[in-house]
Design a protein around this motif. Structure first.
Motif, PDB file in Angstrom:
ATOM      1  N   ILE C  48       1.097  -1.230  -0.186  1.00 57.69           N
ATOM      2  CA  ILE C  48       0.020   0.145   0.026  1.00 57.69           C
ATOM      3  C   ILE C  48       1.039   1.171  -0.052  1.00 57.69           C
ATOM      4  N   ARG C  49       2.007   1.264   0.929  1.00 50.88           N
ATOM      5  CA  ARG C  49       2.626   2.470   1.032  1.00 50.88           C
ATOM      6  C   ARG C  49       3.590   2.786  -0.468  1.00 50.88           C
ATOM      7  N   ILE C  50       3.927   1.587  -0.610  1.00 52.05           N
ATOM      8  CA  ILE C  50       4.845   1.687  -1.977  1.00 52.05           C
ATOM      9  C   ILE C  50       3.915   2.381  -3.172  1.00 52.05           C
ATOM     10  N   LEU C  64      -6.616  -4.527  -7.805  1.00 54.40           N
ATOM     11  CA  LEU C  64      -5.722  -5.079  -6.877  1.00 54.40           C
ATOM     12  C   LEU C  64      -5.503  -4.357  -5.622  1.00 54.40           C
ATOM     13  N   TYR C  65      -5.476  -3.074  -5.772  1.00 50.02           N
ATOM     14  CA  TYR C  65      -5.162  -2.485  -4.628  1.00 50.02           C
ATOM     15  C   TYR C  65      -6.249  -2.546  -3.485  1.00 50.02           C
ATOM     16  N   ASN C  66      -7.478  -2.559  -4.230  1.00 51.41           N
ATOM     17  CA  ASN C  66      -8.570  -2.825  -3.086  1.00 51.41           C
ATOM     18  C   ASN C  66      -8.618  -3.947  -2.536  1.00 51.41           C
ATOM     19  N   MET C  71      -7.470  -6.659   2.417  1.00 50.25           N
ATOM     20  CA  MET C  71      -6.875  -7.917   3.060  1.00 50.25           C
ATOM     21  C   MET C  71      -6.040  -7.396   4.332  1.00 50.25           C
ATOM     22  N   HIS C  72      -5.409  -6.344   3.856  1.00 55.38           N
ATOM     23  CA  HIS C  72      -4.561  -5.884   4.807  1.00 55.38           C
ATOM     24  C   HIS C  72      -5.326  -5.495   6.278  1.00 55.38           C
ATOM     25  N   GLY C  73      -6.331  -4.734   6.252  1.00 58.73           N
ATOM     26  CA  GLY C  73      -7.416  -4.385   7.333  1.00 58.73           C
ATOM     27  C   GLY C  73      -7.847  -5.804   8.095  1.00 58.73           C
ATOM     28  N   THR C  75      -6.952  -9.008   7.694  1.00 57.88           N
ATOM     29  CA  THR C  75      -5.835  -9.841   8.260  1.00 57.88           C
ATOM     30  C   THR C  75      -5.227  -9.352   9.613  1.00 57.88           C
ATOM     31  N   MET C  76      -4.978  -8.033   9.558  1.00 59.54           N
ATOM     32  CA  MET C  76      -4.359  -7.495  10.708  1.00 59.54           C
ATOM     33  C   MET C  76      -5.410  -7.413  11.819  1.00 59.54           C
ATOM     34  N   ILE C  77      -6.647  -7.132  11.700  1.00 58.43           N
ATOM     35  CA  ILE C  77      -7.457  -7.102  12.609  1.00 58.43           C
ATOM     36  C   ILE C  77      -7.898  -8.789  13.386  1.00 58.43           C
ATOM     37  N   GLY C 135     -13.213  -3.433   1.076  1.00 58.36           N
ATOM     38  CA  GLY C 135     -12.846  -3.090   2.609  1.00 58.36           C
ATOM     39  C   GLY C 135     -13.060  -3.802   3.500  1.00 58.36           C
ATOM     40  N   TRP C 136     -12.338  -3.766   4.633  1.00 54.31           N
ATOM     41  CA  TRP C 136     -12.513  -4.642   5.599  1.00 54.31           C
ATOM     42  C   TRP C 136     -14.102  -4.343   6.118  1.00 54.31           C
ATOM     43  N   THR C 137     -14.729  -3.405   6.070  1.00 54.68           N
ATOM     44  CA  THR C 137     -15.954  -3.196   6.611  1.00 54.68           C
ATOM     45  C   THR C 137     -17.171  -3.615   5.604  1.00 54.68           C
ATOM     46  N   PHE C 384      -7.049   5.790  13.543  1.00 57.36           N
ATOM     47  CA  PHE C 384      -6.866   4.356  14.153  1.00 57.36           C
ATOM     48  C   PHE C 384      -5.584   3.573  14.268  1.00 57.36           C
ATOM     49  N   HIS C 385      -4.705   3.965  13.339  1.00 61.41           N
ATOM     50  CA  HIS C 385      -3.350   3.368  13.632  1.00 61.41           C
ATOM     51  C   HIS C 385      -2.569   3.847  14.825  1.00 61.41           C
ATOM     52  N   TYR C 386      -2.776   4.977  14.871  1.00 62.94           N
ATOM     53  CA  TYR C 386      -2.276   5.547  16.428  1.00 62.94           C
ATOM     54  C   TYR C 386      -2.723   4.737  17.602  1.00 62.94           C
ATOM     55  N   VAL C 387      -4.172   4.446  17.554  1.00 64.50           N
ATOM     56  CA  VAL C 387      -4.731   3.633  18.708  1.00 64.50           C
ATOM     57  C   VAL C 387      -4.462   2.055  18.474  1.00 64.50           C
ATOM     58  N   ILE C 388      -4.370   1.421  17.383  1.00 60.96           N
ATOM     59  CA  ILE C 388      -4.368   0.113  17.000  1.00 60.96           C
ATOM     60  C   ILE C 388      -2.744   0.004  17.021  1.00 60.96           C
ATOM     61  N   VAL C 389      -2.133   0.561  16.418  1.00 62.56           N
ATOM     62  CA  VAL C 389      -0.376   0.269  16.106  1.00 62.56           C
ATOM     63  C   VAL C 389      -0.015   0.789  17.683  1.00 62.56           C
ATOM     64  N   PRO C 444      -9.056  11.527   0.759  1.00 63.67           N
ATOM     65  CA  PRO C 444     -10.103  10.557   1.063  1.00 63.67           C
ATOM     66  C   PRO C 444      -9.126   9.081   1.252  1.00 63.67           C
ATOM     67  N   ARG C 445      -9.434   8.179   2.026  1.00 68.50           N
ATOM     68  CA  ARG C 445      -8.857   7.008   2.231  1.00 68.50           C
ATOM     69  C   ARG C 445      -9.224   6.134   1.188  1.00 68.50           C
ATOM     70  N   ARG C 446      -8.510   4.663   1.157  1.00 70.28           N
ATOM     71  CA  ARG C 446      -8.998   3.712   0.352  1.00 70.28           C
ATOM     72  C   ARG C 446      -9.139   4.389  -1.197  1.00 70.28           C
ATOM     73  N   VAL C 447      -8.061   5.264  -1.323  1.00 76.84           N
ATOM     74  CA  VAL C 447      -7.886   5.448  -2.933  1.00 76.84           C
ATOM     75  C   VAL C 447      -6.398   4.804  -3.489  1.00 76.84           C
ATOM     76  N   PHE C 469      10.872   2.114   7.821  1.00 78.80           N
ATOM     77  CA  PHE C 469      11.464   1.860   8.908  1.00 78.80           C
ATOM     78  C   PHE C 469      10.696   0.642   9.823  1.00 78.80           C
ATOM     79  N   MET C 470       9.299   0.573   9.892  1.00 77.18           N
ATOM     80  CA  MET C 470       8.593  -0.341  10.619  1.00 77.18           C
ATOM     81  C   MET C 470       9.204  -1.887  10.095  1.00 77.18           C
ATOM     82  N   ALA C 471       9.140  -1.968   8.729  1.00 78.39           N
ATOM     83  CA  ALA C 471       9.417  -3.095   8.119  1.00 78.39           C
ATOM     84  C   ALA C 471      10.873  -3.646   8.615  1.00 78.39           C
TER      85      ALA C 471
HETATM   86  C1  HEA Z   1      -4.219  -4.310  13.681  1.00 77.00           C
HETATM   87  C2  HEA Z   1      -4.236  -3.666  12.916  1.00 77.00           C
HETATM   88  C3  HEA Z   1      -3.433  -2.867  11.755  1.00 77.00           C
HETATM   89  C4  HEA Z   1      -2.059  -2.937  11.802  1.00 77.00           C
HETATM   90  C5  HEA Z   1      -1.173  -3.425  12.763  1.00 77.00           C
HETATM   91  C6  HEA Z   1      -1.982  -1.967  10.927  1.00 77.00           C
HETATM   92  C7  HEA Z   1      -0.402  -1.667  10.370  1.00 77.00           C
HETATM   93  C8  HEA Z   1      -0.033  -0.896   9.239  1.00 77.00           C
HETATM   94  N1  HEA Z   1      -0.974  -0.146   8.438  1.00 77.00           N
HETATM   95 FE1  HEA Z   1      -2.945  -0.538   8.448  1.00 77.00          FE
HETATM   96  N2  HEA Z   1      -5.100  -0.754   8.307  1.00 77.00           N
HETATM   97  C9  HEA Z   1      -5.738  -1.337   9.169  1.00 77.00           C
HETATM   98  C10 HEA Z   1      -5.526  -2.165  10.248  1.00 77.00           C
HETATM   99  C11 HEA Z   1      -3.944  -2.099  10.636  1.00 77.00           C
HETATM  100  N3  HEA Z   1      -2.744  -1.426  10.007  1.00 77.00           N
HETATM  101  C12 HEA Z   1      -7.288  -1.363   8.882  1.00 77.00           C
HETATM  102  C13 HEA Z   1      -8.469  -1.928   9.702  1.00 77.00           C
HETATM  103  C14 HEA Z   1      -7.042  -0.354   7.787  1.00 77.00           C
HETATM  104  C15 HEA Z   1      -8.494  -0.062   7.121  1.00 77.00           C
HETATM  105  C16 HEA Z   1      -8.860  -1.121   5.983  1.00 77.00           C
HETATM  106  C17 HEA Z   1      -9.854  -0.578   4.824  1.00 77.00           C
HETATM  107  O1  HEA Z   1      -9.929   0.495   4.964  1.00 77.00           O
HETATM  108  O2  HEA Z   1     -10.754  -1.389   4.776  1.00 77.00           O
HETATM  109  C18 HEA Z   1      -5.765   0.028   7.345  1.00 77.00           C
HETATM  110  C19 HEA Z   1      -5.531   0.651   6.344  1.00 77.00           C
HETATM  111  C20 HEA Z   1      -4.165   1.189   5.959  1.00 77.00           C
HETATM  112  C21 HEA Z   1      -3.950   2.414   4.996  1.00 77.00           C
HETATM  113  C22 HEA Z   1      -4.939   2.926   4.420  1.00 77.00           C
HETATM  114  C23 HEA Z   1      -5.113   2.369   2.972  1.00 77.00           C
HETATM  115  C24 HEA Z   1      -6.239   3.271   2.287  1.00 77.00           C
HETATM  116  O3  HEA Z   1      -6.982   3.728   2.953  1.00 77.00           O
HETATM  117  O4  HEA Z   1      -6.001   3.241   1.104  1.00 77.00           O
HETATM  118  C25 HEA Z   1      -2.699   2.450   5.391  1.00 77.00           C
HETATM  119  C26 HEA Z   1      -1.796   3.388   4.472  1.00 77.00           C
HETATM  120  O5  HEA Z   1      -0.642   3.911   4.725  1.00 77.00           O
HETATM  121  C27 HEA Z   1      -2.039   1.464   6.166  1.00 77.00           C
HETATM  122  C28 HEA Z   1      -0.846   1.450   6.662  1.00 77.00           C
HETATM  123  C29 HEA Z   1      -0.213   0.605   7.423  1.00 77.00           C
HETATM  124  C30 HEA Z   1       1.055   0.351   7.816  1.00 77.00           C
HETATM  125  C31 HEA Z   1       2.397   1.146   7.214  1.00 77.00           C
HETATM  126  C32 HEA Z   1       1.180  -0.468   8.889  1.00 77.00           C
HETATM  127  C33 HEA Z   1       2.725  -0.696   9.517  1.00 77.00           C
HETATM  128  O6  HEA Z   1       2.416  -0.645  10.949  1.00 77.00           O
HETATM  129  C34 HEA Z   1       2.840  -2.276   9.324  1.00 77.00           C
HETATM  130  C35 HEA Z   1       3.904  -2.709  10.075  1.00 77.00           C
HETATM  131  C36 HEA Z   1       4.523  -4.090   9.972  1.00 77.00           C
HETATM  132  C37 HEA Z   1       5.405  -4.314   8.833  1.00 77.00           C
HETATM  133  C38 HEA Z   1       6.076  -3.532   8.268  1.00 77.00           C
HETATM  134  C39 HEA Z   1       5.772  -5.833   8.712  1.00 77.00           C
HETATM  135  C40 HEA Z   1       6.412  -6.371   7.614  1.00 77.00           C
HETATM  136  C41 HEA Z   1       7.320  -7.156   7.603  1.00 77.00           C
HETATM  137  C42 HEA Z   1       8.181  -7.440   6.722  1.00 77.00           C
HETATM  138  C43 HEA Z   1       8.371  -6.769   5.491  1.00 77.00           C
HETATM  139  C44 HEA Z   1       9.400  -8.441   7.220  1.00 77.00           C
HETATM  140  C45 HEA Z   1       9.718  -9.228   5.736  1.00 77.00           C
HETATM  141  C46 HEA Z   1       9.570 -10.617   6.064  1.00 77.00           C
HETATM  142  C47 HEA Z   1      10.024 -11.636   6.500  1.00 77.00           C
HETATM  143  C48 HEA Z   1      11.215 -11.596   7.424  1.00 77.00           C
HETATM  144  C49 HEA Z   1       9.506 -13.163   6.424  1.00 77.00           C
HETATM  145  N4  HEA Z   1      -3.213   0.678   6.902  1.00 77.00           N
END
Ligand code: HEA
Ligand code: HEA
Ligand code: CUA
Ligand SMILES: [Cu+2]
Lengths: 205, 109, 623, 333
Positions: C48-50, C64-66, C71-73, C75-77, C135-137, C384-389, C444-447, C469-471
């Motif tokens: 996503i960030r790339i 594909l982005y969608n 799946m990001h949202g 999977t993470m939750i 979306g995860w919703t 939500f990333h501030y509270v979740i992460v 807007p989000r999800r673009v 950096f987080m990676a």
């Molecule tokens: C627990 C919940 C959680 C967590 C931890 C995160 C973590 C992160 N999230 Fe996410 N995020 C969500 C829950 C979460 N997110 C949800 C619910 C949405 C909304 C989805 C939706 O709109 O439907 C969202 C949406 C979302 C968006 C908005 C996308 C959009 O609206 O278009 C973005 C954009 O920057 C983003 C970024 C990130 C980033 C950079 C991290 C980083 O903190 C991630 C850090 C972790 C890593 C970087 C690990 C990677 C590891 C490697 C690369 C290691 C290499 C591999 C090996 C060694 C095997 N997230």
């Protein structure tokens, strides 16, 4: 107390369902599960209430429901609740035979209820009120059908219990199982109370 | 475990317990009769075609009363040892009622 | 016993884990699976960030982005954060209350396998025609319009793993209510146990609406019903309500256990009892309670009308009060303490300002009229990333370092741990702080992309750099784990030396029966109480006796596998003739396994008193 | 602070540079809440930094055991009551504004002078109907300044959300019902944006091209707006050059089933009456002949998932050229 100890009426505890730790856990876990089920059914009721007028041109509740049939079903299910109370009564008295008998009657009443429900659904389908005909149809069959599925599952469960324990007799291992099954059965009845009130009766006024 | 008063003598205990159970069974039969009665009433009320504003609350009330009978008599929530079950059941009920309230008020189209 | 286990071959170990009903092993399973999904979700985040690093980027295509975003949202939750929390609950809660086991070991295992099979099912969508993309919703109109089977993977996968979570929740509730050691009253339970308790209660009440919602979604998509089809009188807003009635409590299901972890870590490494213990408990319960009355704050712009919006706005704001109580209590726990700042403590300390920042933006969002601007913009993403992460993930990292020695008998490398921390902490703020402004600037989000010259270019680039950096930080963590696993250290039961709660009173890792003798609890922080009286360990509440243990079983695996199979059948029922038979086959597998479980009596086995005593002698001989 | 925020973003789409009453209210709430939140963060940070610096374990002190404090009622009450007060300060204007922003009584009157616009969101374009003026347009919304404009919002396929950041917060366009709200543009401030043109966005995930579902808002003084309405009503598609006439012919064959070229028709595709005046082609790339040709040649790459792809027979380069000429000429002045 160990679970498989052979007991007599005297040594059988007053609350056999909670006499062992497993029993206590089962008892509590099941009640908690019923708490969750409450929310599940509430969500279905809420959905039904939001959609019960959305017939998309199909028959309305007034045109559809057949109260005498529902009344019969209600009576059957209510009675089955009482018979399962009798079963628990005999369980507490350590009278395994009678418990099995009353549980068996409960089972039969449950079956009768289910047959009536299937008959009813079939009837509605012939009137053109189907699961896919309107949002009302979907909500109706999902709510009432989920209840029916609970009855069905209850029949499987109680049936298994009855057969499995036929020869074993009552002990502290299976007493909680019977108790919990009867709780489940009552809960099904509670849900039905609201189904006949909210869906059928309110649908007719 | 409302009826667990131990005298130490199993025979006496048993007799006492049987008596207690019987009494309880009586209550359960009474509540069953009442439930049947209430059900009848509800069906008759609807059959009698009275005003909707009157009937709906009445039949819901009757369902609630029946529900209480089921929970407290048939499912023994009136006994001790049901504090946690009631807490969770009523919490579930609260969540459920809020849901129903929301679905009947703020979904209106 | 434990010495035996170590000599097993690979096959035996695998079988051991497939059939285990031991909460400590289940914890490890959750840790591995959750960790795996965290990396998967993290990789999706990096994609996503790339993609968003530069305007008009062609790295990822729109559709594909969608999918990646969804799946990001999801999977993470569902597959990373929750299971990782479950890992710690399993590892710590029974120990913290002095129990030999959980209430339902079998169900505990079943919960894990359901989660895992649900998660695998969901992720297989990548290889079977495309992932969910709404979306995860998964709002109903879009998810019903979505072609292919992506959304079906979502609905069925989450349904399966959701059942796992639900029964896991019930298991913890019963465990905590029924299995506490003598003297362990409710008001002596460690905060992590308390928050597990409240979170489990939230699970119990929040998951059924999700179950219903997902079921309706599945019925609409695969069985022709019309819940969300306006043409037949359906109503998409029902989905929104059901989802958020679940969804909002869900975020507290995530954060409360994290709060619990922090509470334990703060008091341990400040060497002080928790400040305001009873108000902490009260606040936890209150947050859980209020959590059910605020869901519509996600729907301010849906058009519920000003009355509903106003009520839900004010109710939402109220949650700031109990949360604030907790924040201040933590700071005053540290006040006057002796802060041992190791990695676990670093994550906890950093949590406070980070989470407060995320929390206060939550209150800003709660201001309904202003939320019309924030909603569905990057401001929300930042919140939500501030509270979740900043809350949940920091909590998971704190818990990981804190309990690692208890789970594996080794302490994670402190230097690498601190490197991970600083990289992640820095990267995190770099990524997400600026997103608040992106939102206010109209993004807007999800673009999947954005055009240049709308004022967002630089900020997005900065944000993406932060994510890198987080990676790197996560990779350092993986290295740390590998390094520690290969090291030969052995730690004491009270690995940190400041242990306060019961889990530190037994060896690390604990024996399979946990406590040889159930301990007698004489106060809050029971181990600390004993230590202050000069004792080495807990006073037992019973003589050494036979210990009853449950047998392992493969049935949880089979039951879950059956549902997994059935889900494929349901999904492909309309496309292929084999769909229906496969669905029936799956259900038959599941139900027969359940049937077997119910008719085969499994009374477990006993570890005999003599063996327990002999083991003591063994150890004595070795020392 | 305010200055700093004002420097944030572009004047045509930043919530922090409002052009009208609604965005003003929202910005004032944003600022008020930010101020409260900054206060909270500062207080927490001060205590936090003090604690972490002061109470770190020092060398040689490892064995000291701190006093085990149970709690303090005074402190507990303080940090319960003060947040409640702060929240009340925020809650009052929140509730008041929420009701003000939902006040659409004016448009619900039988006879109303208020300007009403029916917005229909489609995958991935916007349709704007002025019911009282009986004019339909797409993609570019024309509004008069200094008066409340009332909107009826609806979606035709999936849910979208209507958002003009500088004018005010968004409102969803649902598939089930109509939402109503109002916005206002202040004539003194519309100049902040180049050509008095503001950006609108779709703010609800609606499919692959959600990100590209932009629209533009053109603000005009009331008299110019009336004039524009007049022009729209009288607009007739004209094809002056030969090329354009060829284009018109193709258009009547392949495109007219979906696209209207007179301002009185709604439809399944954007109304093209004033296409030549549009800023953008399909909402997302500058309206140049090249871009237009690209769009007609292959809408799919231009805008993934759009509903025009495959709806007409493939066009030869010369046909495209003709169509471009024709379409570019569809203007109202
Ligand atoms: C627990 C919940 C959680 C967590 C931890 C995160 C973590 C992160 N999230 Fe996410 N995020 C969500 C829950 C979460 N997110 C949800 C619910 C949405 C909304 C989805 C939706 O709109 O439907 C969202 C949406 C979302 C968006 C908005 C996308 C959009 O609206 O278009 C973005 C954009 O920057 C983003 C970024 C990130 C980033 C950079 C991290 C980083 O903190 C991630 C850090 C972790 C890593 C970087 C690990 C990677 C590891 C490697 C690369 C290691 C290499 C591999 C090996 C060694 C095997 N997230
Ligand atoms: C762990 C997860 C988590 C947590 C803990 C929270 C906590 C809170 N959230 Fe958040 N939220 C999410 C996860 C979370 N949220 C997610 C995932 C979404 C987006 C979902 C999606 O759309 O995809 C979301 C979205 C979201 C919205 C909807 C926005 C929108 O879509 O338009 C709102 C609106 O009210 C909101 C509010 C709040 C509030 C008021 C809190 C409060 O609980 C915060 C309380 C904490 C504090 C306030 C800080 C400490 C307090 C003090 C120091 C005391 C003094 C403070 C004051 C006086 C203010 N959140
Ligand atoms: Cu339309 Cu997003
Ligand atoms: Cu929320």
């Amino acid at each position: 107390m160990h679970t498989e100890e052979k007991l007599t009426a005297e040594t059988f505890p007053a609350s056999p369902e909670k006499a062992t730790l497993e029993g206590k856990n089962k008892f509590l876990g099941f009640w908690l599960f019923l708490g969750g089920e409450t929310v599940l059914f509430a969500s279905l009721f809420a959905t039904y209430l939001a959609l019960n007028d959305s017939t998309a041109g199909g028959k309305t509740t007034q045109e559809l429901f057949d109260l005498p049939l529902v009344f019969a079903a209600t009576m059957i299910l209510l009675t089955s609740s009482l018979t399962s109370v009798y079963a628990m009564y005999h369980m507490k008295n350590f009278d395994f035979k009678k418990m099995q008998l009353w549980m068996g009657i409960t089972w039969l009443l449950g079956l009768a209820f289910l047959i009536l429900e299937i008959y009813e659904f079939n009837h509605y389908v012939h009137l053109g009120h189907t699961f896919t005909s309107s949002a009302f149809g979907s909500a109706f069959y999902t709510l009432v059908g989920t209840h029916g599925a609970h009855v069905f599952f209850g029949l499987l469960w109680i049936g298994t219990l009855l057969i499995r324990n036929m020869k074993r007799g009552l002990d502290l291992y299976n007493a909680p199982k019977f108790y919990v099954a009867s709780l489940y059965w009552h809960f099904i009845d509670v849900v039905w109370l609201f189904i006949f009130t909210v869906v059928y009766l309110m649908g007719m006024v | 475990m409302a009826n667990q008063t131990n005298t130490g003598n199993p025979k006496v205990d048993l007799a006492y317990r049987r008596k207690k159970s019987k009494e309880e069974m009586k209550y359960q039969v009474v509540s069953f009769v009442l439930m049947i009665f209430l059900t009848l009433l509800a069906f008759l009320a609807v059959g009698a075609e009275m005003s909707k504003l009157f009937i709906v609350p009445v039949i819901i009330l009757m369902a609630v009363v029946q529900c209480i009978f089921q929970l407290y008599y048939f499912m023994h929530m009136n006994h001790k040892g049901h504090e946690v079950p009631s807490l969770f059941l009523f919490s579930g009920l609260a969540v459920g009622l809020i849901t129903i309230l929301a679905f009947t008020t703020i979904i209106w189209w | 016993m434990s010495t035996l286990a170590q000599k097993k071959g690979f096959g035996a170990t695998l079988w051991d884990y497939l059939t285990t009903v031991d909460h400590k092993k289940i914890a490890i399973l959750y840790l591995i699976a959750g960790g795996f999904f965290f990396v998967v979700g993290g990789i999706e985040a990096m994609l996503i960030r790339i993609q968003l690093a530069v305007p008009d980027s062609g790295f990822i295509a729109a559709g594909l982005y969608n999918e990646i975003l969804t799946m990001h949202g999801t999977t993470m939750i569902f597959l990373a954060a929750m299971p990782l929390l479950f890992a710690f609950m399993n590892a710590a809660v029974p120990l913290q209350i002095g129990a030999r086991d959980v209430a339902f070991p079998f169900i505990n295992a079943l919960g894990f396998w359901l989660f895992l099979f649900g998660g695998i099912f969901l992720n297989l969508s990548w290889f079977l025609g495309g992932a969910p993309d709404a979306g995860w919703t998964s709002y109903a109109s879009l998810s019903l319009a979505s072609p292919g089977h992506g959304i079906d993977f979502y609905a069925l996968g989450l349904q399966i793993s959701g059942i796992g979570t639900l029964i896991g929740g019930i298991n913890f509730l019963v465990t905590i209510i029924n299995m506490r050691a003598p003297g362990m009253t409710y008001m002596r339970m460690p905060l992590f146990t308390w928050s597990t308790f409240v979170a489990s209660a939230l699970i119990l009440f929040a998951f059924p609406p999700l179950t219903v919602g997902l079921a309706l979604m599945m019925l609409d998509r695969l069985f022709g019903s019309a819940f969300f089809d306006p043409a037949l009188g359906g109503n998409t807003v029902i989905w929104e309500h059901l989802f958020w009635i679940f969804g909002h409590p869900e975020v507290y299901i995530l954060i409360l256990p994290a709060f619990g972890i922090f509470s334990d870590v703060f008091s341990t490494f400040s060497k002080k009892r928790l400040f305001g213990y009873s108000s902490m408990v009260f606040a936890t319960v209150l947050i859980g309670f209020l959590g059910f009355m605020v869901w519509a704050h996600h729907m301010f712009t849906t058009g519920l009308g000003p009355i509903a919006n106003a009520i839900f706005a004010v109710a939402t704001m109220a949650i700031a009060v109990p949360t604030g109580i907790k924040i201040f209590n933590w700071m005053f726990t540290m006040w006057g303490g002796q802060l041992k700042i190791n990695t676990a403590m670093l994550w906890s300390v950093a949590f406070i300002p980070t989470f407060v920042l995320g929390g206060v933006t939550g209150v800003m969002l709660a201001s309904a009229a202003a939320d019309y601007q924030y909603h569905d913009s990057y401001f929300v993403v930042a919140h939500f990333h501030y509270v979740i992460v900043g809350g949940v993930v920091f909590g998971l990292f704190a818990g990981l370092h804190y309990w690692w020695p208890k789970i594996f008998g080794k302490i994670l490398d402190e230097t690498l741990g601190k490197i991970t921390f600083w990289l992640f902490f820095f990267g995190f703020h770099l990524t997400f702080f600026i997103q608040h402004f992106l939102g206010l600037m109209g993004m807007p989000r999800r673009v999947f992309t954005f055009k240049a010259d709308q004022g967002w270019d630089l900020s997005n680039l900065i944000s993406s750099i932060g994510a890198a950096f987080m990676a790197i930080a996560t990779i350092v963590l993986v290295i740390n784990i590998v390094k520690t696993a290969l090291s030969k250290q052995k730690v004491a039961g009270d690995a940190w030396g400041y242990g306060r709660t019961l889990e530190w009173s037994i060896s690390s890792p604990p024996p399979e029966y946990n406590f040889k003798q159930t301990p007698l609890v004489r106060g809050l922080d029971p181990l600390w109480v004993e230590k202050m009286e000069g004792k080495k360990g807990m006073t037992p509440a019973e003589p050494v006796g036979d210990i009853h243990m449950p047998n392992g079983s493969i049935l949880p695996f089979i039951i879950s596998f059956g549902l997994f199979v059935a889900a494929f059948g349901v999904m492909y029922r309309l496309d292929y003739a084999w769909g229906l038979p496969v669905m029936i086959l799956g259900l038959v597998i599941t139900f027969s396994a359940m049937f077997f479980r119910s008719v085969i009596d499994d009374h477990g086995y006993h570890i005999h008193k003599e063996d327990l005593l002999a083991e003591d002698d063994d150890k004595g001989a070795k020392l | 602070m305010t200055l700093f925020l004002a420097g944030c973003g572009k004047p045509f789409l930043s919530t922090l540079q409002p052009v009208g009453e609604v965005a003003d209210m929202q910005k004032s709430l944003i600022l008020l809440s930010s101020a409260i939140m900054i206060l909270v963060v500062v207080v927490v940070s001060i205590i936090f930094v003090y604690v972490v610096v002061k109470f770190r374990q020092r060398d040689g002190e490892e064995e000291r055991i701190p006093k085990q404090v149970e709690g303090s009622h005074k402190l507990e009450i303080t940090w319960t009551v003060i947040p409640i007060l702060l929240l009340l300060i925020l809650a009052v204007p929140t509730v008041s504004y929420t009701f003000q922003l939902a006040d659409v009584k004016e448009m619900e009157k039988e006879e109303t002078d208020a300007l009403v616009v029916n917005v229909t969101a489609h995958l991935y374009w916007w349709e704007f109907e002025y019911p009282n003026q009986e004019v339909v347009t797409s993609q570019d919304l024309y509004v008069p300044t200094d008066e409340k404009i009332y909107f009826n919002l609806k979606a035709s396929d999936v849910k979208h959300s209507f958002w003009i950041p500088s004018a005010g917060g968004k409102m969803d366009t649902n598939t089930d019902n109509e939402n109503k709200f109002w916005l206002e543009f202040d004539s003194k401030r519309v100049g902040q944006a180049p050509e008095e043109l503001f950006y609108g966005k779709c703010a609800e995930l609606c499919g692959p091209s959600h990100a590209l579902m932009d629209f533009k808002v053109k603000t005009l003084p009331r008299d110019e707006f009336d004039q524009w309405i007049e022009n729209m009503k009288n607009a007739e598609p004209t094809a002056e050059t030969e090329l354009a006439q060829a284009g018109e012919e193709i258009f009547e064959q392949s495109c007219i089933t979906c696209h209207a070229v007179s301002a009185d028709q709604k439809g399944v595709a954007p109304n093209l009456t004033n296409f030549g005046n549009r800023q953008m082609v399909a909402g997302h790339k500058a309206n140049t002949p090249e871009n237009l040709a690209d769009w007609l040649e292959d809408p799919e790459t231009f805008k993934p998932g759009n509903k025009m792809t495959g709806a007409y027979d493939e066009l030869k380069p010369n046909e495209i050229e003709a169509l471009v000429e024709y379409l570019s000429g569809l203007k109202v002045e």
